[in-house]
Every structure is written in structure tokens, then in C-alpha cells.
Design a protein around this motif. Structure first.
Motif, short mmCIF file in Angstrom:
data_model
loop_
_atom_site.label_atom_id
_atom_site.label_comp_id
_atom_site.label_asym_id
_atom_site.label_seq_id
_atom_site.Cartn_x
_atom_site.Cartn_y
_atom_site.Cartn_z
N GLU A 1 0.81 -1.22 0.00
CA GLU A 1 0.00 0.00 0.00
C GLU A 1 0.85 1.27 0.00
O GLU A 1 0.30 2.37 -0.03
CB GLU A 1 -0.90 0.03 1.24
N THR B 1 0.22 3.49 -2.95
CA THR B 1 -1.17 3.82 -3.24
C THR B 1 -1.53 5.18 -2.64
O THR B 1 -0.76 5.77 -1.87
CB THR B 1 -2.11 2.75 -2.66
N THR C 1 -9.82 4.77 1.85
CA THR C 1 -8.68 5.62 2.21
C THR C 1 -8.76 6.01 3.68
O THR C 1 -7.76 5.95 4.40
CB THR C 1 -8.65 6.88 1.33
N ALA D 1 -5.09 9.80 -5.67
CA ALA D 1 -4.54 8.67 -6.42
C ALA D 1 -4.72 8.83 -7.90
O ALA D 1 -3.99 8.25 -8.69
CB ALA D 1 -5.22 7.38 -5.97
N SER E 1 1.01 -1.50 -11.80
CA SER E 1 1.29 -1.73 -10.38
C SER E 1 2.71 -1.36 -10.01
O SER E 1 3.05 -1.32 -8.83
CB SER E 1 1.05 -3.21 -10.03
N CYS F 1 -1.21 4.29 -10.05
CA CYS F 1 -0.41 3.17 -9.56
C CYS F 1 -1.32 2.22 -8.78
O CYS F 1 -1.91 2.62 -7.77
CB CYS F 1 0.74 3.66 -8.68
N GLY F 2 -1.44 0.98 -9.24
CA GLY F 2 -2.27 0.02 -8.52
C GLY F 2 -2.56 -1.20 -9.38
O GLY F 2 -2.19 -1.26 -10.57
N VAL G 1 -9.19 0.81 -8.46
CA VAL G 1 -8.16 1.36 -9.33
C VAL G 1 -8.77 1.78 -10.66
O VAL G 1 -8.44 2.84 -11.20
CB VAL G 1 -7.03 0.33 -9.54
#
Length: 558
Positions: free
Chosen positions: A141, A144, A334, A413, A454, A471-472, A479
Motif C-alpha cells: 500500500e 497507493t 482511504t 490517487a 502496479s 499506480c495500482g 483502481v
């Protein structure tokens, strides 16, 4: 029983017991850190048998904090820090105020003077650097949106604690304690502290990017792996030590800024890999050193105060953090992840209560409450992380506001370099060489592109060229939501992992049945089968991937 070589004995026996009990904890399906803490209790001064050197263990723990914060800095850019400042700064300060007030009221209820109660409350307000970062890394994480927010929150807490530690000796006589005679005004001391922090930050962020990468380049030219590793350790520990000695700021903050400087250099990935084994080893020693501070007798002597302190740390503090994040309009997940990240206390808490004891503001009994609460909160922290997703599902079933919060797009994000998202973007899953080339070509044709990967390095590579990326894991619906799937005009897969692409495609079709998909295939037969599916265009293996995908994408957009 004390050993004749305290440093070697503490290191050897501490790590051996940590390995033994870490394996046992893993077998019992508990986090290994519970075993590390137990190893510390067994070699601490409050249990029979071998007694490790607490001072040496504390210094090992400090090295662990430096290396871990250095590693975080290597993955945390200045832009990321600025992106979360609107939530991290007010959130951290308000959450610290709530936790401090509750802790102070609790301490006064148990007979602690108001000055000591203030110090006690403040010690409950700051999270452990090592625990937070280790938990985020273990759960992937750290890169993230919740992870970046939690780290930014932590940096603000560290800055606040640096100021508190400098001011406490000055304020101690006014709080009912003792302290050195200080002729300076409190405002001047505060100004000087803030100036020192800003001065070091400017020095690192202005001069550092010109000096550190150049030095590493000179070392790398020798071809010696040992010298390069040594240079990385010197950059992490040496700069942290220099920051503490020359500017009066914490080791953790100095190492963090050093890592941020190196992140912008070509050596960031290699630096992270070279320092990883040492970071892991010294992080274990941190947990062992925490366990050494724990006196098991406090569980029998003061069970009620201990439970009350744990309620503040695990309950009130994390609840305040979650509410503050939700108040900023961020998603429910979050908020829950940030709350779980902050629901523990650690190294700064120990430093603060130790200083409070030296200034006659806190007695040994009160200090033991903080150590016991730290031990309990660290051990229980993994359970809080494990409860995030079940709690999110339960809240969404029971409350309409939770369902609405769960569906919010995470502005932190999604597109950190843009104010608004493009209205009809092309989503690109996979930002390897093919994905980067395809993104550049599509953008050159005037199409808005949002990439998903990722790997943080791949995401940053697209962002560095002015592109937009998330990013994920694309298999996570959150995502895809963050990447604005609902606005997309085309979803393109550059992945050579067909099963993975299939999973993402199935999810995307469930969320957007009308969205056209463009996929790569391993064989000509597979490409033919894909072409028969509704809304799917396939590119076979015989073609040049990037060129073929670009041509098919252009045809699909006409």
C-alpha cells in the motif's frame, strides 16, 4: 545475567530469539512482529535470564528508523508530498490535538498533574514510523493513495514532535516540572526550530540533487558493489546524523529527505535494492528494543489505566483520523486505511515520556503505561489492517453515507498532476516498453491517455513525460474507478500476461458493458477466439505489438 560483550550478545541473542518467535508467530497465523516483540520482552531487564543492553538496542532501533525512512524517501517524490498536503497537514494537526486532549484528560483522571498529563497526551498522538511503514510495505500500500497520505501525515507528525521536543525543556518550569534556566523567549526558540528544519530541507532539496547523484555516479564508475552499498548507507545514516547534530531535527526526517533527493536520480531503484536487507534486519531490532522496555507486571498492577490508554490509541485516535479524511471528501477505504495506519504509538512516544521523566513531569509508573500501550497497539495493529475490508463491506451494507463514500474517486490517487480529468480518455493497462510507446503515440495524435500499472517506476515514467497514470492493481475495481473507467472511450491491454488481462477485462465489462476492449493474444488461435467476443478487438503475436496496437486503436477511435 549480563554478557561480557554487550553489543555482540544483544545482537546475536536478540536476532536469534526474534527468528525463533517470529517463526512460531507465523505458524500460529500471527504477524511475525508479535514474535519480535516477545523476543525483546525475554531479553529485557524485567524478565529473568539474559539481559540485553537497552542503550545499544535503542541505537540499533534508531538505525532501523533511519534506513526505513530513507527507503520511503526513495519512493516518495516531492510532488507526492505536495499532493497530500491539503489533507495531511490539517488532518495530522487536528488528530494530534484530539488525541492529546483525550490522553491528558485520561491522565488527570488517574492523578497525573496537568503538565505531565499534557506530555502524556502528546505521547499518544504520534504514530510509530517503523510500524506504519512496515505495515504499508507488507500490504503493498506504500505507493497507493492511502499509503502516500499516511506517509505525508507521518511526516507532519514528526515535524510537530521535533518542535515539541525542543520546546518541552523550555516550558517544563511552567508545566510544574524542572528544567534548565532558559533566558530565550519561547517564540524565538520555536522560530529557530522551524528555521532549522526549513534550512535543512532547502539544503537537501536544492543542493542535494546536484551533489548526491554526482557522488553516486563517481562511486558506480568504480564497478565495486561494496563501495556503492557503502555510499548508500553513508547517504542514509550520515545525512540523518548530520541533520540531527547540525540542525537539531530528527534522524528519521533527515534520512527521509536524503531518500527523496536520491529518488530523482537514476540510482533510486538500485539504492532501494541495496539497502533492503539492512532495512529489514534493523527493523526487526526496533521491535526487539520495544519489547525490552515492557514490564509484564504492569498488566497486573494497572490494568484499568492500560485499557483506557489503549482505547485512546486504537479507538479515539483512529476514529478521529478516519473522520478527518472523510471530511476532506476522500473515499471510505482511504479513511479506514489511514486510520489503521495511525492506530499505534512508538519511538517518538518513548523519547517524549523519557524526556518528561527527566524534567520531573512524569513518574516511572506513568511512563510504563505508554510503553505497555505501545506494545499492545503494535501487536494489534495488523488485526486492524485485516479488518479494513470487512469493516468497509459492513458499513456499506448498513449505511447509505458509507456506500456513497466508498464510490468516491480518490483525487490523491487519480491524477496528481492535473486539476481535472480528461472527459473521454483512453485507458492503457500496462506501462512497460510497449505501453510507454503506445501512450506516447496516442498522445502525439491528440488523444487523452490514462495509464494503469502496479509498478511505481513505470507510472512515474509516464508522469515524468507529462502523462497521467494511476499506480495500482487493475484487478481492483477501485483502481479502475480512480482511472475514470466511467469516462473512458477505449480500454487497451498491453500486458503479455493473458490470464491477468482476462481478469481485468471481465471486471471492466462488468462495470462498463459498452466499453470497447483492445487486447493482445499469445497465439493466432487465441486472437481469433477473442475477435468473436462482443466488443473485443485482438492483436495476434505475429505483429509488432506497439505498432499493431496503435493501428487498431486508431481504427477503433475513428
Amino acid at each position: 545475567m549480563h554478557a561480557p560483550l554487550p553489543l555482540i550478545a544483544t545482537l546475536a541473542i536478540g536476532l536469534s530469539l526474534a527468528l525463533l518467535f517470529g517463526l512460531l508467530a507465523q505458524r500460529l497465523r500471527l504477524p511475525p512482529l508479535v514474535g519480535y516483540l516477545l523476543a525483546g520482552v525475554l531479553i529485557g531487564p524485567h524478565t529473568p535470564g539474559f539481559v540485553g543492553d537497552a542503550a545499544i538496542a535503542h541505537q540499533f532501533a534508531e538505525i532501523g528508523v533511519m534506513l526505513l525512512m530513507f527507503g520511503v524517501g526513495l519512493h516518495f517524490s516531492w510532488k507526492d508530498l505536495l499532493a497530500v498536503r491539503g489533507t495531511a497537514v490539517p488532518g495530522a494537526l487536528l488528530q494530534m490535538a484530539v488525541a492529546t486532549a483525550l490522553g491528558a484528560l485520561l491522565a488527570q483522571g488517574f492523578g497525573v498533574g496537568w503538565g505531565g498529563a499534557l506530555v502524556f497526551g502528546l505521547s499518544l498522538s504520534v504514530a510509530s514510523t517503523v510500524v506504519l511503514l512496515r505495515a504499508l510495505e507488507d500490504r503493498h500500500e506504500l505507493q497507493t493513495a492511502p499509503g502516500r497520505l499516511a506517509v505525508g501525515w507521518l511526516v507532519v507528525e514528526d515535524l510537530a514532535m521535533v518542535i515539541a521536543l525542543v520546546l518541552l525543556p523550555v516550558l517544563a518550569p511552567f508545566l510544574g516540572g524542572s528544567g534548565p534556566s532558559v533566558n530565550e523567549e519561547v517564540g524565538w526558540v520555536l522560530l529557530r526550530t522551524v528555521g532549522a528544519v526549513l534550512g535543512f530541507a532547502v539544503l537537501m532539496l536544492v543542493i542535494g540533487p546536484r551533489v548526491l547523484p554526482w557522488l553516486l555516479w563517481q562511486v558506480s564508475r568504480t564497478g565495486s558493489r561494496e563501495l556503492f552499498t557503502l555510499a548508500i548507507i553513508v547517504a542514509a545514516i550520515g545525512l540523518a546524523f548530520g541533520a540531527a547534530m547540525g540542525f537539531g531535527i530528527s534522524f528519521a526526517l533527515g534520512a527521509f529527505l536524503a531518500g527523496m533527493v536520491l529518488r530523482e536520480s537514476p540510482f533510486s531503484l538500485r539504492a532501494a535494492e541495496e539497502s533492503l536487507p539492512l532495512r529489514d534486519a534493523f527493523a526487526v531490532l526496533f521491535f526487539v528494543s520495544v519489547g525490552m522496555l515492557f514490564d509484564p507486571r504492569v498488566l497486573l498492577a494497572d490494568p484499568l489505566p492500560l485499557l483506557a490508554v489503549l482505547a485512546v490509541v486504537l479507538g479515539a485516535k483512529s476514529l478521529a483520523a478516519a473522520l478527518l479524511v472523510l471530511a476532506r471528501g476522500l473515499p471510505l477505504r482511504t479513511a479506514l486505511l489511514v486510520a489503521a495506519s495511525l492506530a499505534q504509538i512508538g519511538e517518538f512516544s518513548f523519547i517524549l515520556v523519557a524526556l518528561g521523566g527527566q524534567l520531573n513531569l512524569l513518574d516511572a509508573r506513568t511512563q510504563s503505561w505508554v510503553v505497555a500501550a505501545a506494545l499492545g497497539s503494535i501487536a494489534l495493529n495488523p488485526a486492524l489492517f485485516a479488518a479494513v475490508e470487512p469493516l468497509e463491506r459492513w458499513l456499506c451494507r448498513r449505511f447509505a453515507w458509507a456506500r456513497q463514500a466508498a464510490l468516491r474517486e480518490d483525487a490523491l490517487a487519480t491524477l496528481p498532476d492535473e486539476v481535472t480529468a480528461p472527459q473521454t480518455p483512453i485507458l492503457l493497462v500496462g506501462l512497460g516498453p510497449v505501453g510507454q510507446r503506445l501512450a506516447a503515440s496516442l498522445r502525439g495524435l491528440g488523444h487523452a491517455v490514462i495509464g494503469i500499472d502496479s509498478e511505481a517506476e513505470c507510472v512515474q515514467a509516464l508522469r515524468d513525460t507529462g502523462g497521467l497514470a494511476v499506480c495500482g492493481d487493475a484487478r481492483d475495481p477501485r483502481v479502475l474507478v480512480q482511472a475514470h473507467l466511467h469516462r473512458a472511450r477505449l480500454l487497451v491491454f498491453t500486458l503479455d500476461d493473458l490470464p491477468l488481462a482476462r481478469q481485468v477485462a471481465d471486471l471492466a465489462r462488468h462495470l462498463r458493458p459498452d466499453l470497447p476492449l483492445l487486447m493482445r493474444a499469445d497465439t493466432t488461435e487465441e486472437a481469433a477466439r477473442m475477435a468473436d467476443e462482443q466488443g473485443v478487438v485482438a492483436v495476434g503475436p505475429a505483429e509488432a505489438w506497439a505498432v499493431a496496437l496503435l493501428e487498431r486503436a486508431r481504427q477503433n477511435l475513428d
